[in-house]
Design an enzyme around this catalytic site. Sequence first.
Site, PDB file in Angstrom:
ATOM      1  N   ASP A  13      -2.053   9.891 -47.053  1.00 31.68           N
ATOM      2  CA  ASP A  13      -1.383  11.172 -46.895  1.00 31.68           C
ATOM      3  C   ASP A  13      -0.219  11.180 -47.885  1.00 31.68           C
ATOM      4  OD1 ASP A  13      -0.456  13.612 -45.720  1.00 31.68           O
ATOM      5  OD2 ASP A  13       0.955  12.454 -44.517  1.00 31.68           O
ATOM      6  N   ASP A  15       3.091  13.542 -47.681  1.00 33.29           N
ATOM      7  CA  ASP A  15       4.409  13.699 -47.081  1.00 33.29           C
ATOM      8  C   ASP A  15       4.616  12.685 -45.962  1.00 33.29           C
ATOM      9  OD1 ASP A  15       4.958  17.289 -47.410  1.00 33.29           O
ATOM     10  OD2 ASP A  15       4.051  15.844 -48.763  1.00 33.29           O
TER      11      ASP A  15
END
Length: 213
Positions: A13, A15
């Site tokens: 991922d 963020d």
Amino acid sequence: MPHDSAAFLVVLDADSTLIRNEVIELLADEAGRGAEVAAATDAAMRGDVDFATSLRQRVDALAGVPVSAFDRVIARIDPTPGVREFIDEVHRRGGVAAVVSGGFHEILDTVAPSLGVDRWRANRLEQRDGALTGRVFGDIVDAAAKAASLREWADRAGVPPTSTIAIGDGANDLEMMAAAGLGVAFNAKPAVRRRADLVVGPVDLRDVIPLLP
């Protein structure tokens, strides 16, 4: 036939995993709505609300933000400790490092290559007359899209599912973590830690290096 070849695939991922920030909150700061959007982001990452619906609502708060704000946001990005060492080690062992994000290409297209990421996918923000319209352009990268990206990239690299690792922090990462050979909760919400194969507590990607094939 695979387009290229790798020993394994790691999909992160963006963020709060690849980087410490939540980019949509930095963009919302430009509209004076950072706190409001931060609360909505936290709810989405906990899995309290549907991600796609929440994203559309949060992007609506960005209407009118000038495109010139992207440079200011990029300047505020704080890479996660150990990220460069981690990606370097992935490459040294013959792996591919990829990122799939519910965030935005407008930021990731600069940040991802600067950190050595091989391929990435994210949402795009609609723009008109030098400003954001408050809408997402095209299909939203949600939990299902993240899992599909992991499978697509693995197939392209000739990597079996058992040789894939997914690393994330939020509820929208759970499908790709389930699709991977190893799902790692990193800097993660409680719901994600409960369902991950492994939990890494310290916010330092060097602590994930021992998990690499």
